[in-house]
Design an enzyme around this catalytic site. Structure first.
Site, short mmCIF file in Angstrom:
data_model
loop_
_atom_site.label_atom_id
_atom_site.label_comp_id
_atom_site.label_asym_id
_atom_site.label_seq_id
_atom_site.Cartn_x
_atom_site.Cartn_y
_atom_site.Cartn_z
N ARG A 115 0.82 -1.22 0.00
CA ARG A 115 0.00 0.00 0.00
C ARG A 115 0.85 1.27 0.00
O ARG A 115 0.46 2.29 0.55
CB ARG A 115 -0.97 0.03 1.20
CG ARG A 115 -2.05 -1.04 1.13
CD ARG A 115 -3.20 -0.70 2.09
NE ARG A 115 -4.01 -1.89 2.35
CZ ARG A 115 -4.32 -2.34 3.56
NH1 ARG A 115 -3.88 -1.69 4.63
NH2 ARG A 115 -5.06 -3.40 3.71
N ARG A 168 -3.50 6.19 0.20
CA ARG A 168 -4.06 7.30 0.97
C ARG A 168 -3.05 8.03 1.85
O ARG A 168 -3.32 9.13 2.32
CB ARG A 168 -5.22 6.79 1.84
CG ARG A 168 -6.45 6.43 1.03
CD ARG A 168 -7.52 5.80 1.89
NE ARG A 168 -7.11 4.46 2.36
CZ ARG A 168 -7.80 3.75 3.25
NH1 ARG A 168 -8.89 4.25 3.79
NH2 ARG A 168 -7.38 2.55 3.60
N ARG A 195 -7.06 11.46 -6.82
CA ARG A 195 -8.25 10.61 -6.76
C ARG A 195 -9.53 11.38 -6.41
O ARG A 195 -10.60 10.78 -6.37
CB ARG A 195 -8.05 9.53 -5.68
CG ARG A 195 -7.28 8.29 -6.10
CD ARG A 195 -8.16 7.25 -6.79
NE ARG A 195 -9.49 7.11 -6.25
CZ ARG A 195 -9.81 6.40 -5.18
NH1 ARG A 195 -8.89 5.75 -4.50
NH2 ARG A 195 -11.07 6.34 -4.77
N ASP A 254 -6.85 -3.27 -7.29
CA ASP A 254 -7.53 -3.82 -6.13
C ASP A 254 -7.78 -5.30 -6.40
O ASP A 254 -7.96 -5.70 -7.56
CB ASP A 254 -8.86 -3.11 -5.87
CG ASP A 254 -9.46 -3.51 -4.52
OD1 ASP A 254 -9.16 -2.84 -3.52
OD2 ASP A 254 -10.21 -4.51 -4.48
N TYR A 306 -14.81 -12.77 0.31
CA TYR A 306 -15.59 -11.59 -0.08
C TYR A 306 -16.85 -12.00 -0.82
O TYR A 306 -17.94 -11.47 -0.58
CB TYR A 306 -14.76 -10.65 -0.96
CG TYR A 306 -13.83 -9.75 -0.18
CD1 TYR A 306 -14.33 -8.79 0.70
CD2 TYR A 306 -12.46 -9.84 -0.33
CE1 TYR A 306 -13.49 -7.96 1.40
CE2 TYR A 306 -11.61 -9.01 0.37
CZ TYR A 306 -12.12 -8.07 1.24
OH TYR A 306 -11.28 -7.25 1.94
#
Length: 354
Positions: free
Chosen positions: A37, A41, A50, A86, A161
């Site tokens: 990552r 962010r 973004r 992702d 998921y």
């Protein structure tokens, strides 16, 4: 493309990089560093880029993928880039109705709970993800000698998921299927293994120098359940891309009891979270594989002197390993100060210069 037609090994421009040398357990000029990552962010330039763009939309725009992937390489001086995407992108590409909801994560409109539901999981081909091929082509031209890591979600994590319908703390529906309908479970994982292998193959054929399989939720399993009910699907993925000759990395969270099995599944490099020291992880994994990790991501919120101390502890535990790639024990936390990452890269490079 047949196995005989596949390109062998990573692109020549990156073959002698510290990262790939460490993956191959060869001598390195310094311990290579990258962060899971690292593109995301924690970077203000990422947040600005973004603004107003949904996560899945950003994953399907080669211009954005390229810029976001390059940002941490420019800022931190890491030894490898990781493709910005992702783990649910290949599922979206084959028509699964899902979205990534801010603050929640991937949410599936119609969870897979029955044999009829499996029919929604068709094979994935290169034409389903043309933006991946385009973005990786752009990236490899920009990166030059810096390797690009491709990645995908592992069959168990994707299954969790799909069966739960979103993130889950206890994986109730997933384990109910795994124990209650083992044939359906095995077929689900087998289909996901095929999709995952195809997604990794697209990335390698486009120019990725290595690939990482993320099994984020597999730490929820006992070793025997992993061996019998999950490992065959992971083996299928690793076997499918073995012919390319690029390093294969296997990572999961909370997987201290599974490290040996995760190596057996076919990885060249086993990622280790922060709960197991690297010297102990090496004992569990056994010879013939490099290790990646494993400072606690939360340590980066401490003063630099404390971060350096913890980094040195990781490096001491890694002394004598056949190959070591310095990384966090999980992904960069969103509120991490980017300067802490930049200083950490410089510290590891300085400490390990040979």
């Amino acid at each position: 493309m047949t196995a005989d037609d596949r390109p062998k090994g990573p692109p020549s421009a990156t073959a002698d990089s510290a990262f790939l040398k460490a993956c191959r357990r060869e001598p390195v000029p310094h311990t290579p560093v990258w962060f899971m990552r690292q593109a995301g962010r924690s970077l203000p330039e990422y947040r600005k880029l973004r603004e107003g763009i949904a996560m899945l939309d950003s994953c399907m725009r080669p211009d954005l993928v390229t810029e976001i992937t390059l940002q941490p390489v420019r800022r931190h001086g890491v030894d490898a880039a990781i493709y910005f995407s992702d783990i649910v992108v290949p599922l979206k590409a084959i028509g699964i109705d899902l979205d990534i909801k801010p603050g929640v994560g991937p949410v599936v409109a119609q969870p897979i709970r029955s044999r009829a539901d499996l029919e929604r999981l068709r094979p994935l081909g290169p034409d389903d993800v043309p933006y991946v091929t385009e973005a990786i082509g752009m990236l490899t031209r920009e990166l030059g000698g810096t390797p690009l890591i491709g990645f995908a979600g592992a069959p168990f994590t994707l299954a969790s998921y799909l069966v739960e319908g979103g993130p889950s703390r206890n994986h109730e529906h997933t384990k109910a299927m795994m124990y209650g309908d083992p044939e359906l479970w095995a077929e689900l994982l087998d289909r996901l293994a095929g999709i995952t292998a195809s997604f990794l193959s697209v990335q390698i054929e486009a120019g990725a120098s290595a690939v990482q399989l993320f099994d984020s939720w597999v730490g929820a399993l006992a070793p025997e359940d992993y061996r019998q009910r999950v490992m065959p699907a992971s083996v299928k993925v690793f076997d499918a891309v073995a012919g390319y000759g690029v390093p294969r990395i296997h990572f999961g969270v909370g997987t201290g009891e599974l490290l040996g099995l995760m190596g057996e599944a076919g990885a060249d490099v086993v990622g280790v979270d922060w709960r197991v020291p690297l010297d102990e992880a090496a004992r569990r994994v056994g010879p013939g594989r490099a290790l990646q990790g494993n400072i606690d991501p939360a340590v980066l919120f401490a003063p630099h002197s404390a971060v350096a101390e913890q980094a040195d502890r990781v490096l001491r535990a890694a002394e004598g390993l056949e190959g070591h790639i310095f990384n966090l024990g999980h992904g960069v936390l969103p509120d991490t100060d980017p300067e802490a990452l930049t200083r950490l890269v410089a510290h590891v490079h300085e400490r390990t210069a040979r």
